[in-house]
Motif scaffolding. Structure first.
Motif: not given
Length: 253
Positions: A183-203
């Motif tokens: 993340t420090r290198e790309l300024f980008f982080a992604s997570k697959t379904e971290p909080l709820i099923q079928h819902i993912s995110s990137f920041s």
């Protein structure tokens, strides 16, 4: 004939806020008797209110003059409110562009002592349960949490991270540290379904001239529609927007 229902209020809180408004309007230190005359309160009740407000830093009593003024806590809260509102005003048009371009939901998370705080949400046209709402805090295990852990410099917020890491296994901590380096290198982080099923995110982070983290843009949606890598066109689009917002605050990579 219909009657209008008045909103319920807490009377004691209303009285305390009234005292703060009086101190603000008078614009000069007030003695106990001055406040009593302006509020028409009994001495015993007024003393309790002033004592409580002083205890929480909302007002300050000068021990030499026995006068009262607004306290340091109000200044702190005001600065926080100004800071959050200003960044919200800046991101609103950008978030509208992101939702129109991606059909995904976009969150703004800002720093707080309990971790990333959701301060603004631009929802996609369709309704989905993203597992969070305005005013809630996001965990370290979320994509937003990774961004905050990577770029947040405030040592006081590290207490939140330490508490969150205490729930991680050794292997999870190792993996998390790897994610932070990426993340420090790309300024980008992604997570697959971290909080709820079928819902993912990137920041992606929003930074200022001093490389301080002002907040994070988090894009949320159904797992199949959310990019997992920064090379994805949507990832590049949001990263460019984050760069523009950061440049507005003086950031240069």
């Amino acid at each position: 004939m219909t009657t209008e229902n008045k909103p319920a209020v807490i009377q004691s809180l209303q009285i305390g806020l009234n005292i703060l408004e009086i101190l603000a309007k008078e614009k000069e230190p007030l003695k106990f008797t001055d406040i009593q005359n302006l509020t028409s309160m009994t001495k015993s009740n007024l003393y309790k209110y002033l004592s409580t407000l002083s205890q929480f830093g909302m007002i300050y009593r000068n021990p030499h003059t026995n006068t009262y003024i607004l306290g340091h806590k109000l200044v702190q809260l005001g600065n926080v409110a100004l800071g959050q509102s200003s960044i919200i005003e800046v991101v609103i048009p950008y978030f509208k562009k992101i939702t129109e371009h991606t059909s995904l939901t976009v969150l703004l998370a800002v720093p707080s002592m309990q971790g990333p705080l959701i301060s603004y949400i631009a929802s996609a046209d369709y309704g989905i349960n993203i597992g969070a709402q305005m005013g809630t805090h996001l965990p370290l295990a979320s994509s937003t949490g990774v961004v905050f852990s990577t770029f947040e410099k405030d040592i006081h917020l590290k207490d939140w991270e330490i508490q969150e890491l205490s729930n991680f296994t050794e292997r999870e901590i190792e993996q998390f540290n790897i994610e932070k380096e990426k993340t420090r290198e790309l300024f980008f982080a992604s997570k697959t379904e971290p909080l709820i099923q079928h819902i993912s995110s990137f920041s992606v982070p929003i930074l200022n001239f001093n490389n301080q983290l002002l907040g994070a843009i988090t894009v949320v949606g159904i797992t199949e529609t959310v990019p997992k890598t920064v090379e994805d066109p949507i990832g590049q689009y949001v990263l460019q927007i984050a760069k523009e917002i950061s440049q507005y605050y003086g950031f240069t990579k």
